[in-house]
Design an enzyme around this catalytic site. Structure first.
Site, PDB file in Angstrom:
ATOM      1  N   LYS A  60      58.943  -2.314  58.828  1.00 24.97           N
ATOM      2  CA  LYS A  60      59.945  -2.184  59.769  1.00 24.97           C
ATOM      3  C   LYS A  60      60.160  -2.052  61.142  1.00 24.97           C
ATOM      4  O   LYS A  60      60.130  -2.339  62.002  1.00 24.97           O
ATOM      5  CB  LYS A  60      61.206  -1.739  58.830  1.00 24.97           C
ATOM      6  CG  LYS A  60      61.980  -2.419  58.080  1.00 24.97           C
ATOM      7  CD  LYS A  60      63.608  -1.609  57.520  1.00 24.97           C
ATOM      8  CE  LYS A  60      63.650  -0.839  56.285  1.00 24.97           C
ATOM      9  NZ  LYS A  60      64.747  -0.340  56.004  1.00 24.97           N
ATOM     10  N   GLU A  83      58.672  -1.385  43.311  1.00 25.76           N
ATOM     11  CA  GLU A  83      58.771  -0.551  44.737  1.00 25.76           C
ATOM     12  C   GLU A  83      59.567   0.465  43.820  1.00 25.76           C
ATOM     13  O   GLU A  83      59.789   1.744  44.883  1.00 25.76           O
ATOM     14  CB  GLU A  83      60.793  -1.029  45.725  1.00 25.76           C
ATOM     15  CG  GLU A  83      60.721  -1.031  46.583  1.00 25.76           C
ATOM     16  CD  GLU A  83      61.789  -1.658  46.926  1.00 25.76           C
ATOM     17  OE1 GLU A  83      62.724  -1.572  46.742  1.00 25.76           O
ATOM     18  OE2 GLU A  83      61.596  -1.922  47.877  1.00 25.76           O
ATOM     19  N   GLY A  97      69.211   0.345  46.032  1.00 26.46           N
ATOM     20  CA  GLY A  97      69.478  -1.126  46.504  1.00 26.46           C
ATOM     21  C   GLY A  97      68.883  -1.690  45.228  1.00 26.46           C
ATOM     22  O   GLY A  97      69.409  -2.543  44.349  1.00 26.46           O
ATOM     23  N   ARG A  98      67.791  -1.618  44.096  1.00 29.35           N
ATOM     24  CA  ARG A  98      66.945  -2.279  43.408  1.00 29.35           C
ATOM     25  C   ARG A  98      67.689  -2.003  41.732  1.00 29.35           C
ATOM     26  O   ARG A  98      67.338  -1.830  40.932  1.00 29.35           O
ATOM     27  CB  ARG A  98      66.519  -2.158  43.307  1.00 29.35           C
ATOM     28  CG  ARG A  98      65.239  -0.427  43.124  1.00 29.35           C
ATOM     29  CD  ARG A  98      63.584  -0.325  43.223  1.00 29.35           C
ATOM     30  NE  ARG A  98      63.299   1.001  43.344  1.00 29.35           N
ATOM     31  CZ  ARG A  98      63.194   1.669  44.401  1.00 29.35           C
ATOM     32  NH1 ARG A  98      64.338   1.403  45.402  1.00 29.35           N
ATOM     33  NH2 ARG A  98      63.001   3.161  44.656  1.00 29.35           N
ATOM     34  N   LYS A 139      73.596  -1.645  52.097  1.00 31.95           N
ATOM     35  CA  LYS A 139      73.738  -0.580  51.558  1.00 31.95           C
ATOM     36  C   LYS A 139      73.965   0.075  52.907  1.00 31.95           C
ATOM     37  O   LYS A 139      74.869   1.083  53.078  1.00 31.95           O
ATOM     38  CB  LYS A 139      73.154   0.169  50.775  1.00 31.95           C
ATOM     39  CG  LYS A 139      73.161   1.681  50.635  1.00 31.95           C
ATOM     40  CD  LYS A 139      71.836   2.051  49.038  1.00 31.95           C
ATOM     41  CE  LYS A 139      71.957   3.718  49.570  1.00 31.95           C
ATOM     42  NZ  LYS A 139      71.228   3.926  47.965  1.00 31.95           N
ATOM     43  N   GLU A 172      67.692  -8.793  57.979  1.00 30.62           N
ATOM     44  CA  GLU A 172      68.340 -10.117  57.640  1.00 30.62           C
ATOM     45  C   GLU A 172      69.428 -10.334  57.320  1.00 30.62           C
ATOM     46  O   GLU A 172      70.055 -11.470  57.911  1.00 30.62           O
ATOM     47  CB  GLU A 172      66.907 -10.005  56.634  1.00 30.62           C
ATOM     48  CG  GLU A 172      65.777 -10.671  56.601  1.00 30.62           C
ATOM     49  CD  GLU A 172      64.854  -8.932  56.513  1.00 30.62           C
ATOM     50  OE1 GLU A 172      65.736  -8.174  56.708  1.00 30.62           O
ATOM     51  OE2 GLU A 172      63.598  -8.761  55.948  1.00 30.62           O
ATOM     52  N   HIS A 195      51.556 -24.200  31.454  1.00 28.52           N
ATOM     53  CA  HIS A 195      50.877 -24.991  31.743  1.00 28.52           C
ATOM     54  C   HIS A 195      50.113 -24.969  33.106  1.00 28.52           C
ATOM     55  O   HIS A 195      49.781 -25.451  33.774  1.00 28.52           O
ATOM     56  CB  HIS A 195      51.968 -26.717  31.960  1.00 28.52           C
ATOM     57  CG  HIS A 195      52.145 -26.786  30.582  1.00 28.52           C
ATOM     58  ND1 HIS A 195      51.030 -27.587  29.788  1.00 28.52           N
ATOM     59  CD2 HIS A 195      52.739 -26.424  29.907  1.00 28.52           C
ATOM     60  CE1 HIS A 195      52.150 -28.286  28.609  1.00 28.52           C
ATOM     61  NE2 HIS A 195      53.252 -26.631  28.302  1.00 28.52           N
TER      62      HIS A 195
END
Lengths: 523, 523
Positions: free
Chosen positions: A492, A333, A247-248, A188, A194, A363
């Protein structure tokens, strides 16, 4: 009404011990109220520890939180993202809500993307996509890519690179020919560390392979055109999204371009339609017949009244295995906040969202779910089971076993197994007083079971939108802003400082632990 | 000493408010005690909210729990799996502990596997392995396979099929030529439903491809030879493991055969040596200089004294991304118990283990970690950060950024950011009273940072064994049997019933919810 006082009535109700099994006897028409169908989704809340009276009280509380007003504001495009003074209109990405200019921008972008995707698919030059993005620019596309596999063919190889760990981009490009690869950089801000580093490494890889033609191989999906152009993306290769898309909440936007190219615009259209149908349901249905409201209130009951710290999301479907991680971001978030919109203490808000696919989890951690230590009112964790009724894999025996296990687990969590029954089975043995309690199951552990008629793109969109609106409703009830994320800022800033110091061999000014760790990284 | 009373002294100590930052000032040599090195691992506990005095009390309590005696019993091969009257000797798989006959069996198996792996690797006929197993027969091999990628080449394509969902086996065999594929069926009991069905489907796939030669393509790893032979596995193709190896502790056994074939016996040997080195450390070191003991006590402090419900495991490494899911099983299936070995209530035992790789999690759930609602004494969740110091990917810039982020996050969790500092930054604005608290970070959230010098097979073995012994120590302190798992039985039984009923169109005798769900599955 303060956030805490809104729960007072409910907490009083929650003091009674409820036996979920007995609710089926006391409320013979329980399924009528506690099972809801909407399109291809059926949601069975009946194995929650929520008596009829509690549901009445929850609905009453929801209305008193001005939920209907907030819902109207959301769809009207008002600035419900209060701290950033932004509208929240992911629904507009699928054609619901938003003013005329927003609808126009969305429509143009959809046509642009569909045309672009069709062109790439028919041209055949590109055989691979490397989708670079992290967080909301990654988890949604990955989940949906898996989900689309049930009904659609992946026409191009689709790889994801998200982590700044060099292994991420290395694995993503491994074995691919740059000449046949499209790199789509999704951010965005076009500033996420990253994504920038992965983008730069991908650009270098492309350049090493195709030289100056690298520009033909790079697209950007962003709300910041300027930075994308500075990076070297051609203007016509930039696909916009807007600051009213979190974003999410963004997989529906150009963030999903990779999916459109890999699976086709029609598949993506169906996906959007599924979400739009849920939007309309949420917007139009009265609270007591409203699926996202019911999902939200169930969670509020478990969290604020029964004091559960977590919610386990367990999709009985390999193609939905990323659902737990996706919701971990969407919910935690959005609502992982301790302060209300007006700056006061919020009390208990978002629980820990965790889980993994079934039957695998049986399991791994189901031991803890069935017999784990004290947690919440009845132990274990509330579970959202998600299952697909249709067999998409042409393995009917496998599919029946999968469903049988899913249904059995929610039954087992509810029923438990009494110590008397265990002692009868064990018969006479010296160690029975030690062993019998260890084999006893307390039961009475709540769950919801969501079934999809089939894992179609429409149903997948319907399901994800359901959770999006659940999150919104919970945010309203908890009185937090579900649409900002100030909690990501501090890390950050400190990371930027530490990286600069590591790069200039400067120990900086840190606690002894951090100083020592930085020293280790030098060698 | 009852389980609850053992924590009384500690709980009293825990009532004091501790500021982690201030501990560095009050205890200037804190790193000496709270950082431990063992081989390629360095574990920094100094950012835990544990003052020196609390650590003294924890060690004292551990001794009073007869920890040293239990440790001795473990390595001596006594039946520490009390409810099943079995020894627990996963250490013997790597050459430590166990009687002569056990050591002999292990040694023979290791030679057998190494010879077999060498033969397959040099012969070249098989290019693919499909490893079929679930839970402990899956999560360990997957984690280790990823981890081995840092230093070793995968010589054969290695695919995993675990879930009974037909998509699992379909994806595993997709694009593979049966003529070049080895199928390895891994199940201690050779009765696990998912593994049986996947095994049968794989056998049919092989038979369709190579006819009667399918027998040349199938191996079994099991403790039940009889069932494997009935299935059609040749005797010489059966690799044993033993009932003193628990599933979630089994990657070191023939369960790891796929890894030996795909990466080579030498790589696997190094892996075993790394674990053996940690075994010896755990066995020989006094409690106060013992890494697994320190890991365990840290967890006890957070769980039983600070009342945290969970532990977040966040590996800053793509190649360790499966660590969270692996530990979710290891810890929650071992210690997710509410009853002690002698049949009494255990109190708070294993917390919820959750997490995902970093830096990804920073863009997903770190909002909740930094600013989430009240949880435990100081909010958020205790975090185990795991990082690799060496760059295995030849991307030094990426690697420095990865490490900088990891170190910054534990610093940020500890420091927080005060409301004063936020107000100063915001300056004069109308909404400051609402906004400033939303941008404040409470800080004081505990974490441990584990660094590996490199992600070698040795270091990986060292790391996993560290957690195994941590789990054992916690089990002793909580007085639960870490080595059984009665909690998985009820679901199995009910699933068998429901599947039979679904197959014979019998509604059975269930609650209304389950009956309705079974009805849906019929269509």
């Amino acid at each position: 009404m303060t956030t805490k006082s809104r729960f007072n009535v409910l907490e009083a109700l929650a003091e009674d011990e409820v036996s979920i099994s007995e609710l089926f006897e006391k409320e013979p028409d329980r399924l009528n109220r506690f099972v809801m169908r909407e399109g291809p989704l059926r949601v069975d809340f009946s194995k929650q520890a929520i008596p009829n009276t509690a549901l009445d009280a929850l609905l009453s509380m929801a209305a008193q939180c001005d939920l209907e007003e907030w819902r109207a504001k959301l769809f009207a495009g008002e600035a419900v993202n209060t701290s950033e003074d932004r509208a929240v209109l992911h629904m507009a990405l699928r054609g619901v809500g938003g003013a005329k200019d927003v609808q126009r921008d969305v429509s143009q972008m959809r046509q642009h993307m569909a045309a672009y995707a069709d062109e790439i698919r028919s041209d055949g030059k590109f055989k691979n996509i490397v989708h670079i993005g992290i967080g909301g620019s990654d988890l949604g596309p990955r989940l949906v890519s898996d989900g689309f596999e049930a009904c659609a063919e992946q026409s191009l190889t689709l790889r994801f690179a998200e982590n700044v760990d060099g292994a991420s981009i290395n694995d993503a490009v491994k074995g691919l020919d740059p000449a046949e690869t499209l790199v789509i950089i999704v951010s965005k801000s076009f500033g996420t560390q990253e994504t920038k580093m992965n983008g730069e490494s991908a650009r270098a890889w492309l350049t090493a392979g195709v030289g100056a033609a690298a520009g033909d191989h790079m697209l950007a999906v962003t709300a910041n055109r300027t930075r994308a152009i500075d990076f070297g993306i051609r203007e016509e290769n930039i696909f916009d999204f807007w600051d009213w898309v979190g974003g999410r909440y963004s997989v529906w936007s150009a963030v999903g371009l990779s999916l459109q190219i890999a699976y086709g615009p029609d598949v993506f259209s169906d996906f959007l339609e599924g979400a739009a149908a849920m939007d309309k349901h949420f917007r139009d249905q009265p609270l007591q017949e409203n699926l996202p409201v019911m999902m939200a209130l169930t969670g509020i009951w478990n969290r604020n009244c029964l004091n559960y710290s977590s919610l386990a999301v367990i999709p009985y479907s390999r193609r939905l295995r990323k659902l737990s991680a996706f919701l971990q971001q969407l919910e935690m978030e959005s609502n992982g906040k301790r302060i209300t919109r007006d700056g006061n203490e919020a009390g208990l808000t978002c629980p820990i969202i965790w889980g993994d696919e079934g039957t695998n989890g049986q399991h791994a951690f189901f031991q803890w779910l069935h017999q784990g230590p004290s947690e919440g009112k009845y132990g274990g964790a509330p579970v959202d089971f998600v299952a697909i009724l249709k067999d998409h894999e042409n393995r009917p025996d496998h599919h029946k076993a999968l469903l049988a296990n899913c249904f059995a687990q929610s039954e087992a969590l509810m029923l438990g197994k009494s110590e008397d029954a265990v002692r009868q089975e064990l018969g006479d043995r010296d160690d029975i007083d030690a062993l019998a309690p260890q084999k006893t199951f307390p039961g009475n552990r709540p769950s919801t079971t969501i079934t999809l008629d089939e894992l179609s793109p429409f149903a997948l969109g319907h399901l994800i939108a359901l959770y999006e609106h659940k999150v919104f409703v919970q945010g309203v009830i908890w009185n937090v802003n579900s649409f900002d994320q100030w909690g990501v800022e501090l890390g950050k800033v400190l990371a930027t400082t530490i990286l600069e110091e590591m790069n200039t061999d400067d120990p900086g000014n840190h606690d002894a632990s951090t100083t020592a760790l930085m020293g280790l990284a030098k060698t």
